[in-house]
Enzyme design. Structure first.
Site, PDB file in Angstrom:
ATOM      1  N   GLU A  25       2.057 -55.398 -38.250  1.00 22.79           N
ATOM      2  CA  GLU A  25       2.237 -55.354 -36.801  1.00 22.79           C
ATOM      3  C   GLU A  25       1.369 -54.245 -36.209  1.00 22.79           C
ATOM      4  O   GLU A  25       1.428 -53.103 -36.660  1.00 22.79           O
ATOM      5  CB  GLU A  25       3.712 -55.087 -36.476  1.00 22.79           C
ATOM      6  CG  GLU A  25       3.989 -54.717 -35.036  1.00 22.79           C
ATOM      7  CD  GLU A  25       5.372 -54.121 -34.845  1.00 22.79           C
ATOM      8  OE1 GLU A  25       5.561 -53.375 -33.857  1.00 22.79           O
ATOM      9  OE2 GLU A  25       6.277 -54.371 -35.673  1.00 22.79           O
ATOM     10  N   THR A  31       5.585 -53.558 -29.726  1.00 27.63           N
ATOM     11  CA  THR A  31       5.798 -52.868 -28.457  1.00 27.63           C
ATOM     12  C   THR A  31       5.308 -53.745 -27.299  1.00 27.63           C
ATOM     13  O   THR A  31       4.605 -53.293 -26.393  1.00 27.63           O
ATOM     14  CB  THR A  31       5.111 -51.484 -28.428  1.00 27.63           C
ATOM     15  OG1 THR A  31       5.325 -50.816 -29.682  1.00 27.63           O
ATOM     16  CG2 THR A  31       5.711 -50.598 -27.350  1.00 27.63           C
ATOM     17  N   LYS A  42      15.583 -57.079 -34.392  1.00 30.86           N
ATOM     18  CA  LYS A  42      15.067 -55.829 -34.940  1.00 30.86           C
ATOM     19  C   LYS A  42      16.021 -54.705 -34.560  1.00 30.86           C
ATOM     20  O   LYS A  42      16.140 -54.356 -33.377  1.00 30.86           O
ATOM     21  CB  LYS A  42      13.670 -55.548 -34.374  1.00 30.86           C
ATOM     22  CG  LYS A  42      13.037 -54.268 -34.896  1.00 30.86           C
ATOM     23  CD  LYS A  42      11.721 -53.973 -34.205  1.00 30.86           C
ATOM     24  CE  LYS A  42      11.901 -53.233 -32.896  1.00 30.86           C
ATOM     25  NZ  LYS A  42      10.632 -52.691 -32.367  1.00 30.86           N
TER      26      LYS A  42
END
Length: 224
Positions: free
Chosen positions: A49, A80, A140
């Protein structure tokens, strides 16, 4: 109130179930981040990521997607992701999945619309329920370490046994087994893995990153 169900997901969740590790790259130097992504992929970490907390993340994502030397099966995603525009830009750059720090409805909606899985950040039972109802591929747990670590994850999972949780935030190498034993599908690791290599692409820094990646991957796969 409809029952909680987990929607069909793309192959990123299958990879995370197998490898049990997500590498999180955050920094302001696109050259260093691109080099890190390559090192991690060649070290065997298939889910990488690149966060959009700076413009460098999106640029490194574009470069990494275009890197034909990466091992087949490497899954590059964007983290993000806070807005629909960011989601679209990341998908256009080649992101195979999106990661949010919290429940962001417009990002989840864009992911569902474009059939791109979203790993949605959540901290509480209410947030976890919202994430699943809005179409998250996985929840998450973030920031995991700050709210009680593996013990909190175990308690949070109790009412949601069928929801895949990924623990992220302050996870040291010695913590990996505890989170997996508590029921995490996978753990996400950022700064404990990346360290100085986020800004330093010297051979020594990248070799040290490769060694840490190998150690984390071994710890994650130990009980797989």
């Amino acid at each position: 109130m409809p029952p909680l169900t987990v929607p069909p997901t793309a192959d990123v969740l299958d990879v995370l179930r197998q490898d049990r590790l997500l590498a999180v790259l955050r920094g302001s130097d696109p050259d260093a981040l691109t080099a890190c992504a390559s090192v991690l992929a060649h070290s065997g970490i298939r889910a990488v990521e690149l966060t959009l907390s700076s413009d460098a993340g999106l640029e490194a994502l574009r470069r990494s997607v275009a890197d034909s030397s990466l091992p087949p099966g490497t899954l590059l995603g964007a983290g993000t992701v806070l807005t629909r525009d960011q989601a679209r830009a990341a998908i256009d750059a080649g992101a195979r999945y999106l990661v949010t720090p919290g429940v962001t409805e417009e990002v989840l909606a864009e992911g569902v619309a474009q059939d791109v899985p979203v790993l949605c950040g959540a901290l509480t039972p209410s947030e976890a329920m919202a994430a699943v109802r809005l179409g998250a591929a996985a929840v998450k747990l973030f920031p995991a370490h700050a709210v009680g670590g593996a013990r909190y994850l175990r308690d949070l999972r109790a009412p949601f046994p069928d929801v895949p949780f990924i623990a992220i935030g302050g996870i040291a190498l010695d913590d990996v087994a505890d989170y997996l034993a508590a029921g995490a599908v996978a753990v996400g690791v950022g700064s404990p893995l990346l360290r100085e290599s986020a800004q330093d692409s010297s051979r020594a820094a990248l070799d040290a990153l490769a060694a840490r990646a190998t150690a984390y991957l071994a710890a994650a796969r130990r009980d797989a």
